[in-house]
Design a protein around this motif. Structure first.
Motif: not given
Length: 279
Positions: A65, A67, A72-74, A108
């Motif tokens: 993944r 980030k 703080d999202t993917y 993601t």
């Protein structure tokens, strides 16, 4: 009075509906996987996962993944590639690896595999470079990684009679049982220090034995043949009891010339080409 009752009822329904929406948990797309390592590269962090939470010699199926540290999202639409590298005292080399692709049904998560054919006693020596593109911008990061030595021989690196170095890795069974198990291996050749293409259309003869039990074999095994759908080799592995098994192998090219390995006979109790399995 009736209108007041209806308004109160509607308010309760709306409140319950809102509460339900607020309590909806986001899907964990790496559920069941363990974090191996985080590699921070400025505004992004690369997360590496697998089922064990560590790299080992042999075949490693890896989930990735990417980030965005600010939000703080993917990222869902990145393009990634990688280059594992082993630093030796006088030279360096890579190992067999796949392309990195988007995981099926995931937004993601990206997946791929790396086959580490060796490591140092203290698990050192390897680094991993990951290159990726987000919104047309290219990034690159390199970090050291630890690769543990697997307890049995699940990968073989060898020079064959055709003067080519091959890498052979056991992939399945991951959870062997007393039964006829599906056996799956990867076969690659060393084109140069950085390139390890898949070897197609060879045959791998299989003769499993139990050295600690009089070197007895098992019935209903089948040789491994190439599957062009995923570029791996498949066969049947018959295991008749628990314990340590030596999977004696012979590698044959497209004209059935034996490139490595020998038959197991009364005079020869093991092939020079083998993998190990214990359960």
């Amino acid at each position: 009075m009736k209108l007041k009752f209806i308004l109160v009822l509607l308010a309760l329904v709306f409140s319950c509906s809102t509460d339900d929406d607020d309590n909806t948990n986001p899907v964990n797309e790496v559920e069941g996987l363990l974090l191996i390592k985080e590699i921070v590269n400025g505004d992004q962090t690369i997360e590496l996962f697998n089922e064990k939470g560590m790299f080992e010699t042999g075949y490693n199926d890896i989930s990735i993944r990417l980030k965005d540290n600010a939000t703080d999202t993917y990222f869902e639409d990145a393009s990634l590639s990688w280059m594992p590298m082993m630093q030796m005292p006088t030279m360096q080399h890579s190992c067999p690896k796949s392309a990195i692709t988007k995981a099926d049904g995931k937004d993601t998560v990206y997946t791929g595999f790396i086959i580490y054919q060796m490591t140092n006693m203290d698990s050192s020596g390897w680094s991993l470079t990951i290159e990726y593109t987000i919104d047309g911008l290219e990034y690159s990061v390199t970090d050291t990684i630890n690769v543990m030595q697997y307890e049995n021989q699940n990968v073989a690196s060898f020079m064959a009679s055709d003067e080519t170095r091959y890498i052979l890795a056991l992939i399945e069974p991951k959870d062997p049982s007393i039964a006829i198990n599906d056996m799956k291996v990867g076969l690659f050749k060393m084109e140069n220090m950085m390139t390890f293409p898949v070897v197609e259309d060879y045959t791998i003869a299989l003769d499993p034995r139990m050295p600690g039990m009089g070197n007895h074999g098992s019935p209903n095994n089948t040789d491994l043949t190439f599957n062009s759908a995923d570029n791996f080799y498949y066969g049947d592995l018959s295991l008749t009891m628990t314990g340590y098994w030596k999977l004696n192998l012979k590698l044959m090219n497209t004209t059935d010339d034996v490139l490595k390995g020998e038959d197991v006979t009364e005079e020869n109790d093991a092939s020079s080409l083998y993998l190990e399995l214990e359960f």
